[in-house]
Scaffold this motif. Sequence first.
Motif, PDB file in Angstrom:
ATOM      1  N   LYS A  52       0.823  -1.225   0.000  1.00  0.00           N
ATOM      2  CA  LYS A  52       0.000   0.000   0.000  1.00  0.00           C
ATOM      3  C   LYS A  52       0.844   1.258   0.000  1.00  0.00           C
ATOM      4  O   LYS A  52       0.414   2.297  -0.477  1.00  0.00           O
ATOM      5  CB  LYS A  52      -0.960  -0.012   1.177  1.00  0.00           C
ATOM      6  CG  LYS A  52      -0.334   0.234   2.516  1.00  0.00           C
ATOM      7  CD  LYS A  52      -1.402   0.436   3.598  1.00  0.00           C
ATOM      8  CE  LYS A  52      -0.719   0.529   4.949  1.00  0.00           C
ATOM      9  NZ  LYS A  52      -1.615   0.746   6.037  1.00  0.00           N
TER      10      LYS A  52
ATOM     11  N   ASN B 284       7.510  -2.193   9.011  1.00  0.00           N
ATOM     12  CA  ASN B 284       8.480  -2.540  10.056  1.00  0.00           C
ATOM     13  C   ASN B 284       9.838  -2.931   9.482  1.00  0.00           C
ATOM     14  O   ASN B 284      10.852  -2.874  10.167  1.00  0.00           O
ATOM     15  CB  ASN B 284       7.956  -3.702  10.902  1.00  0.00           C
ATOM     16  CG  ASN B 284       6.730  -3.304  11.702  1.00  0.00           C
ATOM     17  OD1 ASN B 284       6.481  -2.121  11.919  1.00  0.00           O
ATOM     18  ND2 ASN B 284       5.967  -4.288  12.135  1.00  0.00           N
ATOM     19  N   MET B 285       9.826  -3.360   8.224  1.00  0.00           N
ATOM     20  CA  MET B 285      11.057  -3.893   7.651  1.00  0.00           C
ATOM     21  C   MET B 285      12.224  -2.921   7.770  1.00  0.00           C
ATOM     22  O   MET B 285      13.313  -3.309   8.155  1.00  0.00           O
ATOM     23  CB  MET B 285      10.821  -4.271   6.181  1.00  0.00           C
ATOM     24  CG  MET B 285      12.018  -4.876   5.499  1.00  0.00           C
ATOM     25  SD  MET B 285      12.605  -6.374   6.355  1.00  0.00           S
ATOM     26  CE  MET B 285      13.891  -6.888   5.221  1.00  0.00           C
TER      27      MET B 285
ATOM     28  N   CYS C 279       0.870 -10.897   4.350  1.00  0.00           N
ATOM     29  CA  CYS C 279       2.133 -10.591   5.049  1.00  0.00           C
ATOM     30  C   CYS C 279       2.086  -9.142   5.494  1.00  0.00           C
ATOM     31  O   CYS C 279       2.966  -8.347   5.148  1.00  0.00           O
ATOM     32  CB  CYS C 279       3.325 -10.786   4.118  1.00  0.00           C
ATOM     33  SG  CYS C 279       3.673 -12.486   3.701  1.00  0.00           S
TER      34      CYS C 279
ATOM     35  N   LEU D 254       5.926   0.203  18.491  1.00  0.00           N
ATOM     36  CA  LEU D 254       7.251  -0.151  19.018  1.00  0.00           C
ATOM     37  C   LEU D 254       8.244   0.853  18.441  1.00  0.00           C
ATOM     38  O   LEU D 254       8.240   1.117  17.248  1.00  0.00           O
ATOM     39  CB  LEU D 254       7.645  -1.577  18.613  1.00  0.00           C
ATOM     40  CG  LEU D 254       9.054  -2.023  19.043  1.00  0.00           C
ATOM     41  CD1 LEU D 254       9.163  -2.123  20.554  1.00  0.00           C
ATOM     42  CD2 LEU D 254       9.431  -3.368  18.420  1.00  0.00           C
TER      43      LEU D 254
ATOM     44  N   ALA E 120      12.187   2.810  18.096  1.00  0.00           N
ATOM     45  CA  ALA E 120      13.641   2.665  18.085  1.00  0.00           C
ATOM     46  C   ALA E 120      14.237   4.041  17.840  1.00  0.00           C
ATOM     47  O   ALA E 120      13.517   5.000  17.539  1.00  0.00           O
ATOM     48  CB  ALA E 120      14.074   1.686  17.001  1.00  0.00           C
TER      49      ALA E 120
ATOM     50  N   TYR F  42      18.119  -2.570  23.950  1.00  0.00           N
ATOM     51  CA  TYR F  42      19.015  -3.384  23.138  1.00  0.00           C
ATOM     52  C   TYR F  42      19.777  -2.451  22.223  1.00  0.00           C
ATOM     53  O   TYR F  42      19.214  -1.528  21.653  1.00  0.00           O
ATOM     54  CB  TYR F  42      18.267  -4.480  22.371  1.00  0.00           C
ATOM     55  CG  TYR F  42      16.900  -4.116  21.851  1.00  0.00           C
ATOM     56  CD1 TYR F  42      15.829  -3.964  22.717  1.00  0.00           C
ATOM     57  CD2 TYR F  42      16.686  -3.933  20.489  1.00  0.00           C
ATOM     58  CE1 TYR F  42      14.569  -3.632  22.237  1.00  0.00           C
ATOM     59  CE2 TYR F  42      15.429  -3.611  20.004  1.00  0.00           C
ATOM     60  CZ  TYR F  42      14.375  -3.447  20.886  1.00  0.00           C
ATOM     61  OH  TYR F  42      13.144  -3.113  20.409  1.00  0.00           O
TER      62      TYR F  42
ATOM     63  N   PHE G  83      12.198  -9.761  12.040  1.00  0.00           N
ATOM     64  CA  PHE G  83      13.197  -9.484  10.998  1.00  0.00           C
ATOM     65  C   PHE G  83      14.138 -10.675  10.860  1.00  0.00           C
ATOM     66  O   PHE G  83      14.423 -11.151   9.773  1.00  0.00           O
ATOM     67  CB  PHE G  83      13.980  -8.209  11.329  1.00  0.00           C
ATOM     68  CG  PHE G  83      15.135  -7.964  10.402  1.00  0.00           C
ATOM     69  CD1 PHE G  83      14.921  -7.670   9.066  1.00  0.00           C
ATOM     70  CD2 PHE G  83      16.453  -8.057  10.856  1.00  0.00           C
ATOM     71  CE1 PHE G  83      15.989  -7.468   8.182  1.00  0.00           C
ATOM     72  CE2 PHE G  83      17.527  -7.871   9.991  1.00  0.00           C
ATOM     73  CZ  PHE G  83      17.299  -7.570   8.659  1.00  0.00           C
TER      74      PHE G  83
HETATM   75  C1  LIG Z   1      11.177  -0.505  16.201  1.00  0.00           C
HETATM   76  C2  LIG Z   1      11.238  -1.939  15.807  1.00  0.00           C
HETATM   77  C3  LIG Z   1      12.375  -2.700  16.104  1.00  0.00           C
HETATM   78  C4  LIG Z   1      12.443  -4.044  15.730  1.00  0.00           C
HETATM   79  N1  LIG Z   1      13.604  -4.721  15.947  1.00  0.00           N
HETATM   80  C5  LIG Z   1      13.738  -5.997  15.510  1.00  0.00           C
HETATM   81  C6  LIG Z   1      14.988  -6.675  15.648  1.00  0.00           C
HETATM   82  O1  LIG Z   1      15.978  -6.118  16.132  1.00  0.00           O
HETATM   83  N2  LIG Z   1      15.076  -7.973  15.224  1.00  0.00           N
HETATM   84  C7  LIG Z   1      13.993  -8.616  14.681  1.00  0.00           C
HETATM   85  O2  LIG Z   1      14.119  -9.787  14.353  1.00  0.00           O
HETATM   86  N3  LIG Z   1      12.798  -7.981  14.505  1.00  0.00           N
HETATM   87  C8  LIG Z   1      12.651  -6.682  14.901  1.00  0.00           C
HETATM   88  N4  LIG Z   1      11.454  -6.017  14.716  1.00  0.00           N
HETATM   89  C9  LIG Z   1      10.300  -6.746  14.145  1.00  0.00           C
HETATM   90  C10 LIG Z   1      10.345  -6.850  12.628  1.00  0.00           C
HETATM   91  O3  LIG Z   1      10.627  -5.594  12.077  1.00  0.00           O
HETATM   92  C11 LIG Z   1       8.998  -7.378  12.109  1.00  0.00           C
HETATM   93  O4  LIG Z   1       8.624  -8.555  12.777  1.00  0.00           O
HETATM   94  C12 LIG Z   1       9.035  -7.681  10.610  1.00  0.00           C
HETATM   95  O5  LIG Z   1       9.593  -6.614   9.893  1.00  0.00           O
HETATM   96  C13 LIG Z   1       7.616  -7.983  10.091  1.00  0.00           C
HETATM   97  O6  LIG Z   1       7.587  -8.466   8.780  1.00  0.00           O
HETATM   98  P1  LIG Z   1       7.607  -7.513   7.484  1.00  0.00           P
HETATM   99  O7  LIG Z   1       8.999  -7.035   7.259  1.00  0.00           O
HETATM  100  O8  LIG Z   1       7.017  -8.237   6.370  1.00  0.00           O
HETATM  101  O9  LIG Z   1       6.662  -6.312   7.990  1.00  0.00           O
HETATM  102  P2  LIG Z   1       6.387  -4.883   7.334  1.00  0.00           P
HETATM  103  O10 LIG Z   1       7.627  -4.291   6.785  1.00  0.00           O
HETATM  104  O11 LIG Z   1       5.635  -4.084   8.339  1.00  0.00           O
HETATM  105  O12 LIG Z   1       5.459  -5.279   6.099  1.00  0.00           O
HETATM  106  C14 LIG Z   1       4.049  -5.267   6.082  1.00  0.00           C
HETATM  107  C15 LIG Z   1       3.622  -4.435   4.906  1.00  0.00           C
HETATM  108  O13 LIG Z   1       2.239  -4.615   4.653  1.00  0.00           O
HETATM  109  C16 LIG Z   1       1.769  -3.420   4.103  1.00  0.00           C
HETATM  110  N5  LIG Z   1       0.306  -3.400   4.173  1.00  0.00           N
HETATM  111  C17 LIG Z   1      -0.476  -3.330   5.283  1.00  0.00           C
HETATM  112  N6  LIG Z   1      -1.777  -3.307   4.943  1.00  0.00           N
HETATM  113  C18 LIG Z   1      -1.827  -3.381   3.584  1.00  0.00           C
HETATM  114  C19 LIG Z   1      -2.899  -3.393   2.636  1.00  0.00           C
HETATM  115  N7  LIG Z   1      -4.187  -3.312   3.012  1.00  0.00           N
HETATM  116  N8  LIG Z   1      -2.600  -3.467   1.314  1.00  0.00           N
HETATM  117  C20 LIG Z   1      -1.295  -3.540   0.905  1.00  0.00           C
HETATM  118  N9  LIG Z   1      -0.251  -3.520   1.768  1.00  0.00           N
HETATM  119  C21 LIG Z   1      -0.508  -3.445   3.085  1.00  0.00           C
HETATM  120  C22 LIG Z   1       2.438  -2.359   4.957  1.00  0.00           C
HETATM  121  O14 LIG Z   1       2.426  -1.088   4.337  1.00  0.00           O
HETATM  122  C23 LIG Z   1       3.824  -2.942   5.143  1.00  0.00           C
HETATM  123  O15 LIG Z   1       4.761  -2.441   4.208  1.00  0.00           O
HETATM  124  C24 LIG Z   1      11.336  -4.662  15.083  1.00  0.00           C
HETATM  125  C25 LIG Z   1      10.198  -3.914  14.792  1.00  0.00           C
HETATM  126  C26 LIG Z   1      10.140  -2.561  15.128  1.00  0.00           C
HETATM  127  C27 LIG Z   1       8.913  -1.767  14.780  1.00  0.00           C
END
Ligand SMILES: Cc1cc2nc3c(=O)[nH]c(=O)nc-3n(C[C@H](O)[C@H](O)[C@H](O)COP(=O)(O)OP(=O)(O)OC[C@H]3O[C@@H](n4cnc5c(N)ncnc54)[C@H](O)[C@@H]3O)c2cc1C
Lengths: 143, 406
Positions: B55, B62-63, B226, B249, B251, B273, B359
Amino acid sequence: MLLISCPNCGSRDETEFHYGGQAHVPYPENPNELSDRQWAEFLFYRDNTKGAFAERWLHSTGCRQWFNMLRDTVTYEIQAVYPMGTPRPDAAGRVTPDTGTASTAADSTTTGNASPDISGTNASATAPSTSSFSTTAPEGATK
Amino acid sequence: MSTQQLPEHPDFLWRNPEPKSSYDAVIVGGGGHGLATAYFLAKNHGMTNIAVLEKGWLAGGNMARNTTIIRSNYLWDESAAIYEHALKLWEILPEELEYDFLFSQRGVMNLAHTLGDVRESMRRVGANKLNGVDAEWLDPKQVKELCPILNINDNIRYPVMGATYQPRAGIAKHDHVAWAFARKCDELGVDIIQNCEVTGFVKDGDRVTGVKTNRGTINTEKVGLCAAGHSSVLAEMAGFRLPIQSHPLQALVSELHEPVHPTVVMSNHVHVYVSQAHKGELVMGAGVDSYNGYGQRGSFHVIEHQMAAAVELFPIFARAHVLRTWGGIVDTTLDASPIVGNTPVENMFVNCGWGTGGFKATPAAGMTFAHNIATGTPHRLNKPFALERFETGALIDEHGAAAVAH
Ligand SMILES: Cc1cc2nc3c(=O)[nH]c(=O)nc-3n(C[C@H](O)[C@H](O)[C@H](O)COP(=O)(O)OP(=O)(O)OC[C@H]3O[C@@H](n4cnc5c(N)ncnc54)[C@H](O)[C@@H]3O)c2cc1C
Ligand SMILES: [Zn+2]
């Protein structure tokens, strides 16, 4: 930091409060009759609303009383503070008709107030007397 | 200013195609997990007529907001298996994706500050060893040797009583990881479509047959969710519930410093951390805000608390400054373990609940979820993480290993 208007104490910093999650989750009426699926729903499933969300808060370092709050989970704006045991006011601040019990208390917290005062200067308007509702036994207190 | 002075635009890493009217599979969410899933669908299962719908912009969730910590020292067999598989994939991915995303195995320390911490940590080290995960218990002197800037005096509020240490753990550059996956996906023919928000689903009875988006309806055989913090919102559109609560959350980073911090230090007890990025910023994570929240911001008192802990543990940080803070929306479950598997909707699959720590799992989440989507049945590694566990009671409680956040 949220500024939260405790119905008993007025405006206080968020750090004085404890979050209790979704409000209005009653304990099952007939626990023995629940299926595993229904138990899962009661124990582990809560609404995760994006938008106006009714939730419980405990003023843990103040009066130690529970109350309900309607808060927007995107803007974090607090839309209403209302007693445990009273029905959820809708986002406009009006009380939705309900079979709920303590309707007088609900009225006194929300009547004609689109966005109940959270500054603390008007605490009396959001603080019905504690005798009019139960603050000690929140329905479905799981935390 | 003359445009001739500007350098050439670097090569684009992926096309920006218009959505087609139909795909064999659609992945919702262009974060790490969505991209890794698409990559493994194409690579392992030959599914190349697929799209990732995001989107916002790629990795804008979070990535690219996490603190990039990668480790696999979780307590239970199910978790150790999937996180350790991820760590092994991290070790080969830079070569496989032909992209150096600065995966640095500088080790991760989890500090113990109470007798309870010490017991839990030693138990976890034992469990890790049995599962083939590298783990050691360090006494305070060994902690100091590995990380000289740590204060191990016993006159602080929460003295360091020891630490678990995983030498193969470390950090990587999260945005580059996303780009590495995106480029390979694109090469394999996957359409990565940004600015494409899923607003609903088309269903035929209990079966999903398409997704509605702000750029039109797209027919598809299969849908993989996802969406991390927004998973509940999408599940609601599809007509089912998830046992997830979304929390902010946060950072933050400091300005650039000379290298002072050789490893990664986490403390569950005092909620901080810290690592030092390759460029030199100190990168620190906090705990979640207590309330449910979809705003990508949290409260300042959480950061204040975290800074107090950081300065006590690392006295030299007192001279550093907070340069930037930000927040993400994390999808937490009650047992601090993810949900990866089938859903009540036929042909719709969900990968979520990674909360504060997904992550590190990106490659294994993508590999197993792709298997689940392609074959309709879970991979051995994600089977225990199915939604059903909330009914059977076979929870995988990782609060000790997952703790505050990471
Ligand atoms: C501050 C912070 C620190 C963290 N530190 C760590 C760490 O040190 N080590 C670790 O292992 N994990 C860490 N995490 C957790 C980790 O970032 C997440 O568990 C992981 O990124 C989640 O998977 P993702 O990358 O696919 O999520 P995201 O990057 O959040 O991907 C989800 C995507 O879905 C999209 N989306 C949502 N709704 C819709 C829709 N209706 N239509 C289309 N797209 C949509 C969003 O825009 C988003 O881009 C941390 C998280 C945060 C916030
Ligand atoms: Zn109070």
